[in-house]
Scaffold this motif. Structure first.
Motif, PDB file in Angstrom:
ATOM      1  N   SER A   2     124.546  -7.664  91.968  1.00 24.04           N
ATOM      2  CA  SER A   2     124.969  -7.851  93.363  1.00 24.04           C
ATOM      3  C   SER A   2     124.072  -8.853  94.078  1.00 24.04           C
ATOM      4  CB  SER A   2     124.955  -6.512  94.102  1.00 24.04           C
ATOM      5  OG  SER A   2     125.805  -5.579  93.476  1.00 24.04           O
ATOM      6  N   ILE A   3     122.775  -8.766  93.837  1.00 19.26           N
ATOM      7  CA  ILE A   3     121.832  -9.697  94.473  1.00 19.26           C
ATOM      8  C   ILE A   3     122.058 -11.121  93.985  1.00 19.26           C
ATOM      9  CG2 ILE A   3     119.399 -10.369  94.566  1.00 19.26           C
ATOM     10  CD1 ILE A   3     118.731  -7.378  94.700  1.00 19.26           C
ATOM     11  N   PHE A   4     122.258 -11.280  92.677  1.00 16.43           N
ATOM     12  CA  PHE A   4     122.481 -12.628  92.149  1.00 16.43           C
ATOM     13  C   PHE A   4     123.826 -13.185  92.628  1.00 16.43           C
ATOM     14  CE2 PHE A   4     119.624 -11.240  88.428  1.00 16.43           C
ATOM     15  CZ  PHE A   4     118.499 -11.533  89.174  1.00 16.43           C
ATOM     16  N   ASN A   5     124.817 -12.311  92.830  1.00 15.48           N
ATOM     17  CA  ASN A   5     126.083 -12.750  93.414  1.00 15.48           C
ATOM     18  C   ASN A   5     125.874 -13.258  94.836  1.00 15.48           C
ATOM     19  OD1 ASN A   5     127.659 -12.216  91.167  1.00 15.48           O
ATOM     20  ND2 ASN A   5     128.289 -10.187  91.859  1.00 15.48           N
ATOM     21  N   THR A   6     125.008 -12.588  95.570  1.00 14.94           N
ATOM     22  CA  THR A   6     124.701 -13.023  96.938  1.00 14.94           C
ATOM     23  C   THR A   6     124.047 -14.396  96.932  1.00 14.94           C
ATOM     24  OG1 THR A   6     124.489 -10.785  97.838  1.00 14.94           O
ATOM     25  CG2 THR A   6     123.276 -12.525  98.973  1.00 14.94           C
ATOM     26  N   LEU A   7     123.121 -14.612  96.020  1.00 16.00           N
ATOM     27  CA  LEU A   7     122.478 -15.920  95.925  1.00 16.00           C
ATOM     28  C   LEU A   7     123.496 -16.999  95.560  1.00 16.00           C
ATOM     29  CD1 LEU A   7     119.107 -15.057  94.119  1.00 16.00           C
ATOM     30  CD2 LEU A   7     119.557 -15.289  96.565  1.00 16.00           C
ATOM     31  N   GLN A   8     124.424 -16.646  94.676  1.00 15.86           N
ATOM     32  CA  GLN A   8     125.469 -17.589  94.280  1.00 15.86           C
ATOM     33  C   GLN A   8     126.321 -17.986  95.492  1.00 15.86           C
ATOM     34  OE1 GLN A   8     126.034 -19.021  91.343  1.00 15.86           O
ATOM     35  NE2 GLN A   8     127.959 -20.021  91.870  1.00 15.86           N
ATOM     36  N   LYS A   9     126.610 -17.014  96.358  1.00 11.27           N
ATOM     37  CA  LYS A   9     127.420 -17.288  97.543  1.00 11.27           C
ATOM     38  C   LYS A   9     126.675 -18.143  98.561  1.00 11.27           C
ATOM     39  CE  LYS A   9     129.909 -12.862  97.237  1.00 11.27           C
ATOM     40  NZ  LYS A   9     130.084 -11.534  97.879  1.00 11.27           N
ATOM     41  N   ASN A  10     125.359 -18.179  98.461  1.00 13.76           N
ATOM     42  CA  ASN A  10     124.540 -18.903  99.433  1.00 13.76           C
ATOM     43  C   ASN A  10     123.913 -20.156  98.858  1.00 13.76           C
ATOM     44  OD1 ASN A  10     124.094 -17.206 102.153  1.00 13.76           O
ATOM     45  ND2 ASN A  10     124.371 -15.786 100.452  1.00 13.76           N
ATOM     46  N   LEU A  11     124.527 -20.731  97.829  1.00 13.54           N
ATOM     47  CA  LEU A  11     123.986 -21.948  97.224  1.00 13.54           C
ATOM     48  C   LEU A  11     123.902 -23.095  98.231  1.00 13.54           C
ATOM     49  CD1 LEU A  11     125.669 -22.080  93.703  1.00 13.54           C
ATOM     50  CD2 LEU A  11     123.272 -21.656  94.221  1.00 13.54           C
ATOM     51  N   ALA A  12     124.762 -23.057  99.251  1.00 14.96           N
ATOM     52  CA  ALA A  12     124.763 -24.141 100.234  1.00 14.96           C
ATOM     53  C   ALA A  12     123.473 -24.207 101.031  1.00 14.96           C
ATOM     54  CB  ALA A  12     125.948 -23.980 101.192  1.00 14.96           C
ATOM     55  N   SER A  13     122.744 -23.101 101.106  1.00 14.20           N
ATOM     56  CA  SER A  13     121.528 -23.100 101.914  1.00 14.20           C
ATOM     57  C   SER A  13     120.264 -22.773 101.120  1.00 14.20           C
ATOM     58  CB  SER A  13     121.663 -22.082 103.068  1.00 14.20           C
ATOM     59  OG  SER A  13     121.883 -20.782 102.556  1.00 14.20           O
ATOM     60  N   ILE A  14     120.407 -22.451  99.841  1.00 17.27           N
ATOM     61  CA  ILE A  14     119.244 -22.015  99.069  1.00 17.27           C
ATOM     62  C   ILE A  14     118.320 -23.183  98.757  1.00 17.27           C
ATOM     63  CG2 ILE A  14     120.132 -22.322  96.727  1.00 17.27           C
ATOM     64  CD1 ILE A  14     119.087 -19.465  96.148  1.00 17.27           C
ATOM     65  N   ASP A  15     117.029 -22.913  98.768  1.00 13.47           N
ATOM     66  CA  ASP A  15     116.016 -23.913  98.430  1.00 13.47           C
ATOM     67  C   ASP A  15     115.832 -23.913  96.913  1.00 13.47           C
ATOM     68  OD1 ASP A  15     113.847 -25.514  98.052  1.00 13.47           O
ATOM     69  OD2 ASP A  15     112.549 -24.512  99.507  1.00 13.47           O
ATOM     70  N   PHE A  16     116.368 -24.933  96.234  1.00 19.50           N
ATOM     71  CA  PHE A  16     116.349 -24.966  94.781  1.00 19.50           C
ATOM     72  C   PHE A  16     114.943 -25.112  94.209  1.00 19.50           C
ATOM     73  CE2 PHE A  16     120.854 -25.565  95.178  1.00 19.50           C
ATOM     74  CZ  PHE A  16     121.376 -25.072  93.998  1.00 19.50           C
ATOM     75  N   SER A  17     114.022 -25.615  95.004  1.00 17.71           N
ATOM     76  CA  SER A  17     112.681 -25.819  94.473  1.00 17.71           C
ATOM     77  C   SER A  17     111.955 -24.505  94.202  1.00 17.71           C
ATOM     78  CB  SER A  17     111.848 -26.676  95.439  1.00 17.71           C
ATOM     79  OG  SER A  17     111.592 -25.981  96.647  1.00 17.71           O
ATOM     80  N   VAL A  18     112.422 -23.403  94.803  1.00 19.70           N
ATOM     81  CA  VAL A  18     111.753 -22.107  94.602  1.00 19.70           C
ATOM     82  C   VAL A  18     112.704 -21.040  94.067  1.00 19.70           C
ATOM     83  CG1 VAL A  18     110.018 -22.532  96.366  1.00 19.70           C
ATOM     84  CG2 VAL A  18     112.164 -21.440  97.015  1.00 19.70           C
ATOM     85  N   VAL A  19     113.940 -21.428  93.749  1.00 12.57           N
ATOM     86  CA  VAL A  19     114.923 -20.417  93.369  1.00 12.57           C
ATOM     87  C   VAL A  19     114.582 -19.741  92.046  1.00 12.57           C
ATOM     88  CG1 VAL A  19     116.487 -22.011  92.161  1.00 12.57           C
ATOM     89  CG2 VAL A  19     117.399 -19.933  93.203  1.00 12.57           C
TER      90      VAL A  19
END
Length: 276
Positions: A226-243
């Motif tokens: 569920s948490i990883f699904n949430t991160l997937q839904k928020n790819l538009a704002s996630i900071d890839f340098s620390v993901v």
């Protein structure tokens, strides 16, 4: 008008030399970097109008790290990635959420120059708010818990123990609080687990509610999904340098909490087995 300042990042010396010459002939002020580390130094000390970076860089970091740094330091800069792979499917979509355009190598130099000039004329494709993994989880905790419950409802083994939404998911608010604290802490990944009173209490409660050990493990697995699904839904704002470190920390913390819950669960089991 002053020439646009462009940072060219590529580990291939031939490409750096050739492109820098061509771009300068077309009126760009070009700075070149051969590594991610070198690029980050330039980004932190200078202001650029354009970033043109190879996606696949050797050593620590890659083109996404450079893009993320540029977005933080200079959000008005146009960012363009070069890739040798023409088909990137889902990965390309994630990358496009951070960069303005992906161009496939090798490509016609005229098309490259035209693409850069077009992006400069229109500006960055979007104003993008970059968030840490901790911020996203904190913001989306409630919706993630609801998504978790929907997945739990599909598991017959878990639903064999009937209880209300509140009883089944009540512990998750504190789980998310612990996760956010862990993500924001300076604790080194792999360090000895931090004690969690909530996890200990959860193990005792689940034992009294009639859960088996296998059910607790399954419940924890669904939480990670569920948490990883949430991160997937928020790819538009996630900071890839620390993901990456964020995902690893989440997995480590959830496993740690499951371990602590299982200890109290087993302790409760022993107490139940004692003669009255």
């Amino acid at each position: 008008m002053a020439p646009a300042k462009l940072l060219l990042v590529d580990d291939d010396e031939t490409i750096r030399l050739t492109l820098s010459i061509i771009l300068r002939k077309h009126g760009f002020h070009v700075t070149v970097a051969a590594t991610v580390t070198e690029a980050l130094k330039y980004i932190s000390s200078q202001v650029f109008d354009v970033l043109l970076s190879d996606l696949h860089m050797p050593g620590a970091g890659d083109g996404l790290t450079v893009v993320s740094a540029m977005r933080h330091a200079n959000p008005k800069a146009v960012t363009i990635l070069l890739s040798s792979f023409p088909h990137m499917d889902a990965a390309a979509q994630a990358i496009l959420l951070q960069t303005d355009e992906i161009l496939v190598k090798p490509m016609d130099v005229t098309m490259l120059v035209d693409a850069i000039k077009l992006r400069l004329a229109t500006g960055p494709s979007r104003t993008r708010v970059v968030e840490t993994v901790a911020t996203i989880l904190e913001r989306a905790a409630e919706s993630t818990i609801k998504d978790w419950y929907l997945l739990v409802e599909k598991e017959e083994t878990l639903m064999a123990v009937p209880m209300s939404f509140q009883l089944r998911s009540g512990h998750l608010t504190r789980v998310f609080q612990d996760l956010v604290l862990r993500l924001r802490s300076t604790t080194v990944l792999g360090s000895k687990e931090l004690p969690s009173a909530a996890a200990t209490e959860h193990g005792t409660v689940r034992r009294r509610q009639g859960y088996t050990a296998a059910m607790m493990v399954e419940e924890s697995r669904i939480l990670q999904v569920s948490i990883f699904n949430t991160l997937q839904k928020n790819l538009a704002s996630i900071d890839f340098s620390v993901v990456l470190i964020g995902v690893m920390t989440i997995a480590d913390e959830i496993d740690s909490q499951l371990g602590q819950a299982m200890k109290s669960y087993l302790t409760e089991s022993i107490v139940d087995a004692l003669p009255a």
